[in-house]
Write a protein that holds these residues in place. Sequence first.
Motif, PDB file in Angstrom:
ATOM      1  N   LEU A 397       0.850  -1.188   0.000  1.00  0.00           N
ATOM      2  CA  LEU A 397       0.000   0.000   0.000  1.00  0.00           C
ATOM      3  C   LEU A 397       0.884   1.236   0.000  1.00  0.00           C
ATOM      4  CD1 LEU A 397      -2.580  -1.005   2.789  1.00  0.00           C
ATOM      5  CD2 LEU A 397      -2.681  -1.501   0.336  1.00  0.00           C
ATOM      6  N   THR A 398       0.505   2.252  -0.766  1.00  0.00           N
ATOM      7  CA  THR A 398       1.279   3.492  -0.785  1.00  0.00           C
ATOM      8  C   THR A 398       1.122   4.210   0.564  1.00  0.00           C
ATOM      9  OG1 THR A 398      -0.542   4.822  -1.648  1.00  0.00           O
ATOM     10  CG2 THR A 398       0.906   3.753  -3.268  1.00  0.00           C
ATOM     11  N   ARG A 446     -10.293 -12.489  12.655  1.00  0.00           N
ATOM     12  CA  ARG A 446      -9.451 -12.477  13.861  1.00  0.00           C
ATOM     13  C   ARG A 446      -8.292 -13.453  13.747  1.00  0.00           C
ATOM     14  NH1 ARG A 446     -14.309 -13.155  16.769  1.00  0.00           N
ATOM     15  NH2 ARG A 446     -13.451 -15.085  17.622  1.00  0.00           N
ATOM     16  N   GLU A 447      -8.520 -14.568  13.045  1.00  0.00           N
ATOM     17  CA  GLU A 447      -7.467 -15.573  12.893  1.00  0.00           C
ATOM     18  C   GLU A 447      -6.350 -15.116  11.957  1.00  0.00           C
ATOM     19  OE1 GLU A 447      -9.354 -19.085  11.532  1.00  0.00           O
ATOM     20  OE2 GLU A 447     -10.502 -19.424  13.380  1.00  0.00           O
ATOM     21  N   ASN A 448      -6.682 -14.285  10.959  1.00  0.00           N
ATOM     22  CA  ASN A 448      -5.721 -13.944   9.918  1.00  0.00           C
ATOM     23  C   ASN A 448      -5.102 -12.557  10.057  1.00  0.00           C
ATOM     24  OD1 ASN A 448      -5.829 -16.212   7.659  1.00  0.00           O
ATOM     25  ND2 ASN A 448      -7.923 -15.935   8.438  1.00  0.00           N
ATOM     26  N   ASP A 463      -3.663  -4.514   6.924  1.00  0.00           N
ATOM     27  CA  ASP A 463      -3.391  -5.800   6.274  1.00  0.00           C
ATOM     28  C   ASP A 463      -4.634  -6.350   5.590  1.00  0.00           C
ATOM     29  OD1 ASP A 463      -0.794  -5.622   7.172  1.00  0.00           O
ATOM     30  OD2 ASP A 463      -1.124  -6.905   8.936  1.00  0.00           O
ATOM     31  N   LEU A 464      -5.784  -6.093   6.151  1.00  0.00           N
ATOM     32  CA  LEU A 464      -7.038  -6.532   5.541  1.00  0.00           C
ATOM     33  C   LEU A 464      -7.200  -5.926   4.151  1.00  0.00           C
ATOM     34  CD1 LEU A 464      -9.814  -7.985   5.905  1.00  0.00           C
ATOM     35  CD2 LEU A 464     -10.663  -5.861   6.883  1.00  0.00           C
ATOM     36  N   HIS A 465      -6.875  -4.642   4.010  1.00  0.00           N
ATOM     37  CA  HIS A 465      -6.995  -3.992   2.710  1.00  0.00           C
ATOM     38  C   HIS A 465      -5.870  -4.395   1.754  1.00  0.00           C
ATOM     39  CE1 HIS A 465      -9.862  -1.550   4.959  1.00  0.00           C
ATOM     40  NE2 HIS A 465     -10.384  -1.244   3.804  1.00  0.00           N
ATOM     41  N   LEU A 466      -4.709  -4.719   2.289  1.00  0.00           N
ATOM     42  CA  LEU A 466      -3.633  -5.238   1.432  1.00  0.00           C
ATOM     43  C   LEU A 466      -4.037  -6.594   0.862  1.00  0.00           C
ATOM     44  CD1 LEU A 466      -0.807  -5.033   0.260  1.00  0.00           C
ATOM     45  CD2 LEU A 466       0.081  -6.012   2.388  1.00  0.00           C
ATOM     46  N   MET A 467      -4.675  -7.424   1.684  1.00  0.00           N
ATOM     47  CA  MET A 467      -5.151  -8.717   1.190  1.00  0.00           C
ATOM     48  C   MET A 467      -6.188  -8.519   0.086  1.00  0.00           C
ATOM     49  SD  MET A 467      -7.503 -11.597   3.044  1.00  0.00           S
ATOM     50  CE  MET A 467      -8.920 -10.590   2.629  1.00  0.00           C
TER      51      MET A 467
END
Length: 630
Positions: A397-398, A446-448, A463-467
């Motif tokens: 992500l920038t 929650r697990e990831n 990290d959710l948005h990177l995924m």
Amino acid sequence: MAGNPGSDAALRTQKSVFSGSPRTKKFPLTEQEAFYMNCRAAYLTIFKSSLENIISKDQLYLALQHAGRSPSQKTINKYWTPQTAKLNFDDFCIILSKEKPTSKAELLKSFKQLDVNDDGSILHSDLHKYLTKRGEKMTKEEVNAVINLADVNANGKFDYMKFCKLYMTTSEQCLRTTLERLEADSKLRRQQFGSHMEGSPERGPFPAPKPSPRIIRKNDQETFSSKGDASPSLLSTTRKFKTSVSFTITMSANSNRDSKLTEPNLKDWQYVQSKGCFFLEEDGEVVSHQYKMHIAQRSVLYLTIKPLNLSQGKRPPWLSVDTALYILKESEDQAEPQLMCFTELRNREVFGWTGELEPGIYWLIPSTTGCRLKKEVKPVTEEAQLVYRDETGELFLTSEFRSTLSEIFEVIDLDGNGLISFEEYNFFELRTSGEKCDEDAWAVCRENFDTKKNELTRQGFMDLHLMEANDREGDPLDLWVTLHSMGYNKALELTEAYPFVINIYAERCKPRIKAIHMEACGGQLEKAICKSVLDRSDAKVMDGYENIIVHTCNYDTWITSIIENKSDDKVIIHINNELSKNCVNNRGLSVFAVEVAPRSTMIRAGPGQDHGSNLFTYADCGIQPNLADF
């Protein structure tokens, strides 16, 4: 879709239909006059009178079609909710002002995205897949009906160029026919703008403003006296048909009451806070969080609502948006919560209220007039980059996008504990995708991703948005959907949302507050606003019409007016704000008209409720605005 009430297509049709009228040759219709004529023409095609109500989705759909619109089921459901019982003519005008006709360019742009060969056609298989799987899903039968249109389908392909042409022709013809009916029917034409007198060929579609009977100048007296017997005839006609008079109300935003917010000594008071946000929808409607507050015992409270400053640098634009918080008490004896107070005091960007409340459950409903929170008109010349790949091909992500996500995290972290709970995340999901996250999906989350105390951390949110970006192989399309839903433009500027924070201090008990839902500022809020105005307003009787009362309430930065009709006749009122300076209004039009039913006693309650008072709000009134030409 949001936009101006009269599209190019609609205006072309309106002007062509009326270009032959001697009235409009000398007095050509303005855009707003043409828009209002369009509203009345469409409404009176379905109903005998504009005092009749729309009582079903089918009637609303039909009326919108006659006005040159082609509403989707989603659009109909937006205005006709499970709580809606009926809509009146004024509601219909507001809907039309928000839903502009689809342009040919917009249609072509949508279809071109599916045109893989760039030949003006789409394979039936691709069209079927898109229409049944994406956006507002169509049924197979509906798609087959489109595919079976002989004029626009051949050899397994859908010719969208021909379809767009056919669509625009049909839409314009529908509007043209509606307007021609209004012009041809003399009875409807007399009703057109509230005048029941036959207009002479040299008068425009709006009655010429007449001086108030109480402000007749000397030369006017000479004119009347020179007409001899014509005066009694004119007077009796005026009384009989209730024709328009000119009535000007001059208001300024500085009221006589003390509007300065003073913070009490809060030492040892107990405190709770919650954040929230106003979001501007595509149609210009404003939605926001709404809350319930619990007070365990009788106590003096100090409540404030103020902008949530996310910027560390320059002053954010939403600090200029006016706001208020209405406090309504639930009661077993009342079907609806009753207004107790609202934050009418102000200190710079902070609006507040201090007073004593009994123990119980209270609704806290944030409000903004809608005068300053409007659709962005300045085009964005350069789109921000959201993701990039390093030399190994790994996606990141920038820094600009991470900074924006951090701002969004601050907004959706309603309790301000630095973590996102399951309930807080669901508000975010409802806003950005329209769906809630279930317990199983939250468990996977929650697990990831990084969590703390079963709540999502800021890093986990990143990290959710990177995924999500990796799932689409770096395509930022879904990320932009999230950003637009949260009020950001292509330059990552927050322009169509207004985050705020509510602070509650109680002297004798620990208050509790919880966000319950996020919805449009509708009927319950408008009832509260109208009651607050009627309780505090300066009432002014219209000259010559003792049963028509205008209630105005002046605050530090805004003015709200209500028109009340106590007569036995319906009243059609033409509002003209073209003389106003340094102010904006929440109708989005400087000239418009409303109808108030006879013997109306209920305040304006929004779609689905009867009303006899009409609400108008003005903001930033450094120079006096005018309500004229009633």
